[in-house]
Design a protein around this motif. Structure first.
Motif, PDB file in Angstrom:
ATOM      1  N   HIS A   1      -3.825   5.077   2.139  1.00  0.00           N
ATOM      2  CA  HIS A   1      -2.527   5.109   2.952  1.00  0.00           C
ATOM      3  C   HIS A   1      -1.614   3.847   3.189  1.00  0.00           C
ATOM      4  O   HIS A   1      -0.466   3.776   3.578  1.00  0.00           O
ATOM      5  CB  HIS A   1      -3.039   5.304   4.329  1.00  0.00           C
ATOM      6  N   ASP A   2      -2.275   2.641   2.806  1.00  0.00           N
ATOM      7  CA  ASP A   2      -1.574   1.420   2.750  1.00  0.00           C
ATOM      8  C   ASP A   2      -1.193   0.889   1.265  1.00  0.00           C
ATOM      9  O   ASP A   2      -0.920  -0.356   1.347  1.00  0.00           O
ATOM     10  CB  ASP A   2      -2.121   0.346   3.503  1.00  0.00           C
TER      11      ASP A   2
ATOM     12  N   GLU B   1       1.600  -1.498   0.640  1.00  0.00           N
ATOM     13  CA  GLU B   1       1.461  -3.156   1.067  1.00  0.00           C
ATOM     14  C   GLU B   1       1.735  -4.056  -0.151  1.00  0.00           C
ATOM     15  O   GLU B   1       2.072  -5.344  -0.075  1.00  0.00           O
ATOM     16  CB  GLU B   1       0.560  -3.416   1.973  1.00  0.00           C
TER      17      GLU B   1
ATOM     18  N   HIS C   1       6.205  -0.558   3.802  1.00  0.00           N
ATOM     19  CA  HIS C   1       5.228  -0.286   2.946  1.00  0.00           C
ATOM     20  C   HIS C   1       4.920   1.240   2.826  1.00  0.00           C
ATOM     21  O   HIS C   1       4.387   1.712   1.990  1.00  0.00           O
ATOM     22  CB  HIS C   1       3.756  -1.109   3.533  1.00  0.00           C
TER      23      HIS C   1
ATOM     24  N   HIS D   1       1.976   7.690   8.237  1.00  0.00           N
ATOM     25  CA  HIS D   1       1.107   7.058   9.271  1.00  0.00           C
ATOM     26  C   HIS D   1       1.392   6.118  10.470  1.00  0.00           C
ATOM     27  O   HIS D   1       0.664   6.061  11.428  1.00  0.00           O
ATOM     28  CB  HIS D   1      -0.136   6.448   8.516  1.00  0.00           C
ATOM     29  N   HIS D   2       2.705   5.687  10.171  1.00  0.00           N
ATOM     30  CA  HIS D   2       3.358   4.678  11.470  1.00  0.00           C
ATOM     31  C   HIS D   2       4.367   5.551  12.170  1.00  0.00           C
ATOM     32  O   HIS D   2       4.863   4.976  12.821  1.00  0.00           O
ATOM     33  CB  HIS D   2       3.733   3.590  10.679  1.00  0.00           C
TER      34      HIS D   2
ATOM     35  N   ASP E   1      -6.094   4.683  12.027  1.00  0.00           N
ATOM     36  CA  ASP E   1      -5.506   3.129  11.673  1.00  0.00           C
ATOM     37  C   ASP E   1      -5.452   2.231  12.577  1.00  0.00           C
ATOM     38  O   ASP E   1      -5.669   1.280  12.391  1.00  0.00           O
ATOM     39  CB  ASP E   1      -4.131   3.621  10.830  1.00  0.00           C
TER      40      ASP E   1
HETATM   41 FE   FE2 Z   1       0.553   0.995   7.399  1.00  0.00          FE
END
Ligand code: FE2
Ligand code: FE2
Length: 429
Positions: free
Chosen positions: A210-211, A214, A239, A264-265, A293
């Motif tokens: 998911h990240d 980044e 990201h 997801h944010h 998360d």
């Molecule tokens: Fe994230």
């Protein structure tokens, strides 16, 4: 059969199935429990005027136990339910009425060693993956699928082992540990929600990756504690878009993983990023990973001293549930983790302190603990394993009840060192 009972008429042996207020406003963050101690009765009396008891699962008002007649047709219907509740991405998912209670097929003690190996394999994979992405190589989706499949198998056998290892976070590798933690906890949540093996695998791949975006953001921005400037905030938030781009350019990545990386944010009222989507527009899988998360970020913060206990985190998330998340999913997440989540540090009435290592769904107030401090808070060497459920009705019942959840670092307890030391010699039985 349900009976309404005034709180001061409650007795041990009754099964409380409903309160006169929402469950989540009480400390009893789960659906129903058998009264096993006077302390529990006192807790209910403080909170409620009356409750409902289930006479098929405990004593009735007059202290009699109903004989349960096994109804096969009911049982068959129960087993069909998970199929109707499978989530479907991009569609609004109806609220399931009940949650599947899958039984464990392995004990915690049997699962801890395979789980430790799986975590090590996942750690090496993500480490290599991150260095590949930094050097412009594409993602090996096949390997991700193999690793996540192994994790799904472990979570289905017994989720407690892999979830407990989330407490082993290595702060030098914050982003790697965070990816694996979010994957593990997402899988445990998906198990609770009754997802199939295939659905869990898709969701797990997305959670693990998911990240990844980044890696395209300057590390000094991602690691910066405290306040970010406007420009740094934009870089940090990018990201999500980078994550979508990286995954789209990789072969064999499920579309759900791209949704998860990008969304997801996003938050329910449109206050999230990058697109400001509203709840109904956010893919269901992304809503799930968004909740996990946040939970992992606040309980295992990049700055260790900023971490809060799981109880505190769940209270906050419950308060934010309508503004930020799919509120029904948050409530289910809280119920999935329970009042004493795996890895919590708790103090007993005796004064002893322990780490929650395993929970039986039916006995969530009496988890299995690794006791690490005695009555005077002196270390137990070696730690003692104790199953509180075994003391629930004995002479020592009052001593072996949980008094409170401690904050990370209280009494200088270093969870990680305990787990590493105990795991390296095998968990005591
Ligand atoms: Fe994230
Ligand atoms: Fe994250």
């Amino acid at each position: 059969m349900k009976q309404k009972v005034e709180a001061d008429k409650l007795r041990k042996g009754m099964f409380v199935c409903d309160l006169d207020r929402p469950w989540l406003e009480s400390p009893f963050l789960f659906q129903g429990f058998l009264l096993k101690s006077h302390k529990e009765i006192e807790e209910i009396k403080k909170l409620c005027e009356y409750v409902y008891i289930d006479c098929e699962r405990g004593d009735d008002k007059d202290g009699n136990r109903l004989k349960i007649v096994y109804d096969e047709s009911k049982q068959e219907k129960k087993e069909e339910k998970p199929k109707q509740r499978r989530p479907n991405i991009h569609k609004e998912v109806k609220k399931p009425k009940t949650v599947v209670q899958r039984s464990y097929t392995a004990s915690f003690e049997d699962e801890i060693n395979p789980a430790t190996k799986l975590r090590e394999i996942a750690h090496s994979y993500v480490e290599k993956l991150y260095s590949d992405i930094r050097t412009g190589k594409s993602i090996k989706a096949k390997t991700a699928r193999t690793i996540v499949t192994g994790m799904v198998d472990s979570i289905l056998r017994n989720p407690d082992a892999l979830v407990l290892l989330n407490s082993l976070r290595d702060h030098d590798d914050y982003s790697i540990s965070h990816s694996i933690n979010v994957c593990t906890l997402t899988l445990s949540f998906a198990r609770y929600l009754g997802f199939s093996h295939a659905e869990m695998t898709e969701l797990g791949i997305g959670a693990l990756l998911h990240d990844v975006g980044e890696l395209r953001v300057p590390i000094e921005v991602m690691r910066k504690p405290g306040f970010l400037s406007k420009n740094e905030t934009q870089l940090m938030q990018s990201h999500t878009v980078h994550g979508g781009d990286i995954l789209r350019a990789s072969e064999g990545i499920p579309p759900t993983a791209i949704d998860i990386a990008e969304s997801h944010h996003e938050r329910s009222k449109g206050q999230g990023y990058p697109a400001g989507l509203k709840e109904a527009e956010i893919a269901h899988y992304a809503r799930i990973v968004g909740i996990v998360d946040v939970y992992d970020s606040v309980t295992h913060n990049q700055v260790e001293s900023n971490s809060i206990s799981s109880t505190e985190a769940l209270k906050n998330m419950y308060n934010w549930r309508n503004e930020m998340f799919d509120s029904h999913l948050v409530e289910q997440f809280i119920q999935c983790l329970g009042i004493y989540p795996i890895g919590s540090i708790v103090e007993l009435d005796s004064g002893e302190v322990g780490i929650v290592i395993s929970i039986a769904l039916e006995r969530r107030l009496q988890p299995k603990l690794m006791l690490v401090r005695d009555e005077q808070k002196k270390p137990y060497m070696p730690p003692r394993i104790i199953n509180l459920a075994e003391y629930a009705e004995g002479d020592d019942a009052a001593r072996y009840e949980i008094n409170r959840v401690l904050e990370p670092g209280d009494y200088g307890i270093d969870l990680k060192s305990y787990l590493l030391r105990e795991l390296s010699v095998g968990m005591p039985h």
